[in-house]
Write a protein that holds these residues in place. Structure first.
Motif, PDB file in Angstrom:
ATOM      1  N   PRO A  72      -5.612 -11.294  -5.185  1.00 58.72           N
ATOM      2  CA  PRO A  72      -6.194 -11.384  -3.847  1.00 58.72           C
ATOM      3  C   PRO A  72      -5.131 -11.291  -2.758  1.00 58.72           C
ATOM      4  O   PRO A  72      -3.932 -11.392  -3.041  1.00 58.72           O
ATOM      5  CB  PRO A  72      -6.853 -12.775  -3.842  1.00 58.72           C
ATOM      6  CG  PRO A  72      -6.130 -13.537  -4.890  1.00 58.72           C
ATOM      7  CD  PRO A  72      -5.664 -12.554  -5.913  1.00 58.72           C
ATOM      8  N   SER A  73      -5.577 -11.106  -1.546  1.00 56.83           N
ATOM      9  CA  SER A  73      -4.679 -11.001  -0.405  1.00 56.83           C
ATOM     10  C   SER A  73      -3.755 -12.223  -0.326  1.00 56.83           C
ATOM     11  O   SER A  73      -4.201 -13.356  -0.496  1.00 56.83           O
ATOM     12  CB  SER A  73      -5.538 -10.899   0.860  1.00 56.83           C
ATOM     13  OG  SER A  73      -4.706 -10.688   1.943  1.00 56.83           O
ATOM     14  N   GLY A  74      -2.481 -11.963  -0.144  1.00 61.57           N
ATOM     15  CA  GLY A  74      -1.523 -13.061   0.028  1.00 61.57           C
ATOM     16  C   GLY A  74      -0.975 -13.633  -1.269  1.00 61.57           C
ATOM     17  O   GLY A  74      -0.236 -14.613  -1.251  1.00 61.57           O
ATOM     18  N   CYS A  75      -1.283 -13.018  -2.407  1.00 62.86           N
ATOM     19  CA  CYS A  75      -0.838 -13.599  -3.687  1.00 62.86           C
ATOM     20  C   CYS A  75       0.603 -13.230  -4.037  1.00 62.86           C
ATOM     21  O   CYS A  75       1.154 -13.724  -5.008  1.00 62.86           O
ATOM     22  CB  CYS A  75      -1.782 -13.207  -4.820  1.00 62.86           C
ATOM     23  SG  CYS A  75      -1.631 -11.468  -5.290  1.00 62.86           S
ATOM     24  N   GLY A  76       1.208 -12.312  -3.259  1.00 67.93           N
ATOM     25  CA  GLY A  76       2.620 -11.995  -3.493  1.00 67.93           C
ATOM     26  C   GLY A  76       2.873 -10.621  -4.097  1.00 67.93           C
ATOM     27  O   GLY A  76       4.003 -10.314  -4.480  1.00 67.93           O
ATOM     28  N   LYS A  77       1.864  -9.778  -4.159  1.00 64.10           N
ATOM     29  CA  LYS A  77       2.010  -8.448  -4.779  1.00 64.10           C
ATOM     30  C   LYS A  77       3.025  -7.583  -4.021  1.00 64.10           C
ATOM     31  O   LYS A  77       3.961  -7.052  -4.598  1.00 64.10           O
ATOM     32  CB  LYS A  77       0.670  -7.682  -4.783  1.00 64.10           C
ATOM     33  CG  LYS A  77      -0.505  -8.428  -5.342  1.00 64.10           C
ATOM     34  CD  LYS A  77      -1.767  -7.586  -5.306  1.00 64.10           C
ATOM     35  CE  LYS A  77      -2.332  -7.290  -3.931  1.00 64.10           C
ATOM     36  NZ  LYS A  77      -2.890  -8.422  -3.210  1.00 64.10           N
ATOM     37  N   THR A  78       2.788  -7.458  -2.703  1.00 68.00           N
ATOM     38  CA  THR A  78       3.661  -6.588  -1.903  1.00 68.00           C
ATOM     39  C   THR A  78       5.082  -7.127  -1.876  1.00 68.00           C
ATOM     40  O   THR A  78       6.049  -6.358  -1.961  1.00 68.00           O
ATOM     41  CB  THR A  78       3.091  -6.450  -0.476  1.00 68.00           C
ATOM     42  OG1 THR A  78       1.837  -5.784  -0.587  1.00 68.00           O
ATOM     43  CG2 THR A  78       4.000  -5.650   0.424  1.00 68.00           C
ATOM     44  N   THR A  79       5.219  -8.428  -1.772  1.00 68.91           N
ATOM     45  CA  THR A  79       6.565  -9.024  -1.759  1.00 68.91           C
ATOM     46  C   THR A  79       7.306  -8.672  -3.044  1.00 68.91           C
ATOM     47  O   THR A  79       8.492  -8.333  -3.016  1.00 68.91           O
ATOM     48  CB  THR A  79       6.464 -10.559  -1.576  1.00 68.91           C
ATOM     49  OG1 THR A  79       5.742 -10.813  -0.377  1.00 68.91           O
ATOM     50  CG2 THR A  79       7.824 -11.206  -1.521  1.00 68.91           C
ATOM     51  N   THR A  80       6.604  -8.721  -4.167  1.00 74.81           N
ATOM     52  CA  THR A  80       7.238  -8.378  -5.445  1.00 74.81           C
ATOM     53  C   THR A  80       7.691  -6.917  -5.427  1.00 74.81           C
ATOM     54  O   THR A  80       8.823  -6.596  -5.803  1.00 74.81           O
ATOM     55  CB  THR A  80       6.247  -8.614  -6.617  1.00 74.81           C
ATOM     56  OG1 THR A  80       5.752  -9.944  -6.520  1.00 74.81           O
ATOM     57  CG2 THR A  80       6.917  -8.405  -7.957  1.00 74.81           C
ATOM     58  N   LYS A 107      11.105 -16.932  -1.132  1.00 76.30           N
ATOM     59  CA  LYS A 107      10.611 -17.854  -0.105  1.00 76.30           C
ATOM     60  C   LYS A 107      10.801 -17.235   1.262  1.00 76.30           C
ATOM     61  O   LYS A 107      11.825 -16.603   1.519  1.00 76.30           O
ATOM     62  CB  LYS A 107      11.372 -19.181  -0.169  1.00 76.30           C
ATOM     63  CG  LYS A 107      11.135 -19.950  -1.441  1.00 76.30           C
ATOM     64  CD  LYS A 107      11.934 -21.244  -1.441  1.00 76.30           C
ATOM     65  CE  LYS A 107      11.832 -21.911  -2.797  1.00 76.30           C
ATOM     66  NZ  LYS A 107      12.821 -22.953  -3.000  1.00 76.30           N
ATOM     67  N   PHE A 108       9.810 -17.430   2.141  1.00 77.81           N
ATOM     68  CA  PHE A 108       9.961 -17.110   3.560  1.00 77.81           C
ATOM     69  C   PHE A 108       9.848 -18.465   4.268  1.00 77.81           C
ATOM     70  O   PHE A 108       8.730 -18.979   4.405  1.00 77.81           O
ATOM     71  CB  PHE A 108       8.851 -16.177   4.050  1.00 77.81           C
ATOM     72  CG  PHE A 108       8.875 -14.817   3.405  1.00 77.81           C
ATOM     73  CD1 PHE A 108       9.806 -13.860   3.784  1.00 77.81           C
ATOM     74  CD2 PHE A 108       7.955 -14.487   2.420  1.00 77.81           C
ATOM     75  CE1 PHE A 108       9.822 -12.597   3.199  1.00 77.81           C
ATOM     76  CE2 PHE A 108       7.964 -13.228   1.836  1.00 77.81           C
ATOM     77  CZ  PHE A 108       8.902 -12.285   2.222  1.00 77.81           C
ATOM     78  N   ASP A 109      10.951 -19.066   4.660  1.00 74.22           N
ATOM     79  CA  ASP A 109      10.967 -20.451   5.154  1.00 74.22           C
ATOM     80  C   ASP A 109      10.232 -21.342   4.152  1.00 74.22           C
ATOM     81  O   ASP A 109      10.642 -21.434   3.024  1.00 74.22           O
ATOM     82  CB  ASP A 109      10.355 -20.549   6.558  1.00 74.22           C
ATOM     83  CG  ASP A 109      11.198 -19.781   7.575  1.00 74.22           C
ATOM     84  OD1 ASP A 109      12.441 -19.771   7.411  1.00 74.22           O
ATOM     85  OD2 ASP A 109      10.621 -19.180   8.497  1.00 74.22           O
TER      86      ASP A 109
HETATM   87  P1  ATP Z   1      -2.056  -8.286   0.721  1.00 72.01           P
HETATM   88  O1  ATP Z   1      -2.926  -7.756  -0.381  1.00 72.01           O
HETATM   89  O2  ATP Z   1      -2.835  -8.937   1.804  1.00 72.01           O
HETATM   90  O3  ATP Z   1      -1.020  -7.317   1.188  1.00 72.01           O
HETATM   91  P2  ATP Z   1      -0.083  -9.560  -1.005  1.00 72.01           P
HETATM   92  O4  ATP Z   1      -0.587 -10.096  -2.289  1.00 72.01           O
HETATM   93  O5  ATP Z   1       0.629  -8.274  -1.033  1.00 72.01           O
HETATM   94  O6  ATP Z   1      -1.253  -9.540   0.052  1.00 72.01           O
HETATM   95  P3  ATP Z   1       2.304 -10.578   0.237  1.00 72.01           P
HETATM   96  O7  ATP Z   1       2.257  -9.599   1.367  1.00 72.01           O
HETATM   97  O8  ATP Z   1       3.312 -10.373  -0.799  1.00 72.01           O
HETATM   98  O9  ATP Z   1       0.859 -10.703  -0.428  1.00 72.01           O
HETATM   99  O10 ATP Z   1       2.474 -12.028   0.886  1.00 72.01           O
HETATM  100  C1  ATP Z   1       2.618 -13.202   0.104  1.00 72.01           C
HETATM  101  C2  ATP Z   1       2.817 -14.385   1.053  1.00 72.01           C
HETATM  102  O11 ATP Z   1       4.075 -14.272   1.695  1.00 72.01           O
HETATM  103  C3  ATP Z   1       1.777 -14.482   2.148  1.00 72.01           C
HETATM  104  O12 ATP Z   1       1.493 -15.838   2.367  1.00 72.01           O
HETATM  105  C4  ATP Z   1       2.468 -13.852   3.331  1.00 72.01           C
HETATM  106  O13 ATP Z   1       1.962 -14.376   4.541  1.00 72.01           O
HETATM  107  C5  ATP Z   1       3.913 -14.254   3.105  1.00 72.01           C
HETATM  108  N1  ATP Z   1       4.861 -13.269   3.664  1.00 72.01           N
HETATM  109  C6  ATP Z   1       5.030 -12.001   3.243  1.00 72.01           C
HETATM  110  N2  ATP Z   1       6.007 -11.390   3.954  1.00 72.01           N
HETATM  111  C7  ATP Z   1       6.470 -12.301   4.848  1.00 72.01           C
HETATM  112  C8  ATP Z   1       7.481 -12.282   5.858  1.00 72.01           C
HETATM  113  N3  ATP Z   1       8.231 -11.212   6.080  1.00 72.01           N
HETATM  114  N4  ATP Z   1       7.683 -13.415   6.565  1.00 72.01           N
HETATM  115  C9  ATP Z   1       6.955 -14.522   6.320  1.00 72.01           C
HETATM  116  N5  ATP Z   1       5.972 -14.603   5.388  1.00 72.01           N
HETATM  117  C10 ATP Z   1       5.732 -13.522   4.654  1.00 72.01           C
END
Ligand code: ATP
Length: 363
Positions: free
Chosen positions: A38-46, A13-15
């Motif tokens: 798709p963009s924003g689905c959480g790939k990079t966070t994982t 969670k981010f807030d």
């Molecule tokens: P993209 O393909 O656009 O990189 P993604 O699938 O990798 O997208 P993430 O970057 O993991 O997606 O982001 C997932 C969600 O978490 C998004 O809603 C993003 O705005 C949010 N998020 C990611 N990092 C942070 C952060 N440091 N602070 C707040 N919100 C974040």
């Protein structure tokens, strides 16, 4: 014992934003897996949690049987390749590749040997003394790739490594990444939003949507047997029909009339009634120029007449957009068949939707 990477009930969670929700996954040693979505689905966070740049809000990450949630990125011995090559512009290619080894105080002659070996692996021996700005984008990303491999990482994490490159170089380089992975037998975890890339190089693809895993499967299964409507829609091209199911007949809400669905399709999806989406791939639809050509035994309710609206050449296949009433359906035929039939825009054609080629999803 193989050194597997395990994610157990991972949530980030981010807030108020939940970027990753209750993710469970086991990556086998030596496996090439891709996070696709798709963009924003959480790939990079994982990926960042696996790398150690983010700490999971809930859940456990294990590597080689040990919990690594709080282990710093440096102590994980995982290599990372980003979209931006992040090479040092004032260092030669050789110095860039050997940088990590120098930091680890590896003797000079050993660094040189390792650098040469890596440069040879990606065919950059003759670029050794150049500086990054003197290289093409593809060459720079090759340098970034081998730089991340120099210290013998146990897992290589790649975040959209090819998105800054143009199409042809992307295709070459992804084949090269795959070759290197097979050659070294290293575990690779790759993030992309490009389905073709994911399907072409992975052993397994993890399709994500809104922080959830929609499906984890081999590429062919993801394409042929998508488990959810999202996967059917996101991966490849599908035509969708929405309606209510009565027995094995869908009464379409969009003016298509009725479609008969093979019973085993419904049984496999455990669907018996209610609101249902049917999907069918463009290459599964059969196209006839006249009604007489359609075999008599074909289910009449699955034959629809329409007009060709757009024809697009895609190389071996030709994509045809057929308008039926107020709706459209995409049909793919081979370039050979297209030449044979001499189809023209505005021409009336008859489409057959084989009952066994639908996929069904409860909606
Ligand atoms: P993209 O393909 O656009 O990189 P993604 O699938 O990798 O997208 P993430 O970057 O993991 O997606 O982001 C997932 C969600 O978490 C998004 O809603 C993003 O705005 C949010 N998020 C990611 N990092 C942070 C952060 N440091 N602070 C707040 N919100 C974040």
């Amino acid at each position: 014992m193989p050194k597997n990477l395990v994610l157990e009930h991972i949530t980030k969670k981010f807030d108020k934003i939940v970027a990753v929700r209750d993710m469970n996954l086991e990556v086998q040693q030596g496996e090439f897996i891709c996070f696709l979505g798709p963009s924003g689905c959480g790939k990079t966070t994982t990926l960042r949690m696996i790398a150690g740049f983010e700490i999971p809000t809930e859940g456990i990450i294990k590597y080689d049987g040990k919990i690594i949630n709080d282990l710093s990125p440096q102590k994980r011995n995982f290599g990372i390749v980003f979209q931006s090559y992040a090479l040092f512009p004032h260092m030669t290619v050789a110095e860039n590749v050997g940088f990590g080894l120098k930091m680890h105080k590896v003797p000079k002659d050993q660094i040189e040997k390792r650098v040469d070996e890596l440069l040879e692996m990606v065919g950059l021996e003759d670029q050794k003394y150049k500086y990054p700005p003197e290289l093409s984008g593809g060459q720079q990303q090759r340098v970034a790739l081998i730089r991340s491999l120099a210290t013998y990482p146990e897992i290589l994490l790649l975040d959209e490594p090819l998105s800054a490159l143009d199409a042809k170089i992307r295709v070459n380089l992804r084949a090269e990444i795959k070759r290197v992975q097979v050659e070294l037998g290293i575990t690779m975890v790759y993030v992309t939003h490009d389905q073709e890339e994911a399907l072409s190089i992975s052993d397994r693809v993890i399709v994500m949507n809104h922080g959830y895993i929609e499906q984890v499967d081999r590429p062919i299964e993801i394409y042929k047997n998508p488990k959810t409507k999202f996967v059917a829609d996101f991966v490849g091209t599908s035509n969708f029909f929405e309606g209510t199911l009565h027995g094995n007949v869908l009464k379409d809400k969009g003016g298509w009339g009725e479609f008969v669905v093979a019973k085993n399709v419904l049984e496999n999806s455990r669907i018996t009634s209610g609101n249902v989406s049917l999907s069918i791939r463009p290459e599964k639809i059969l196209l006839f120029k006249t009604q007489n050509e359609i075999p008599k035994e074909y289910e009449k309710r699955n034959i629809k007449a329409g007009k060709i609206e757009v024809v697009t050449f895609l190389g071996v296949i030709v994509r045809i957009l057929v308008k039926i009433g107020e709706s459209h359906v995409i049909v793919d035929i081979t370039e050979k068949d297209f030449e044979k039939t001499m189809l023209k825009m505005g021409e009336t054609v008859y489409l057959y939707f084989p009952p066994e080629d639908f996929l069904a999803f409860q909606s």
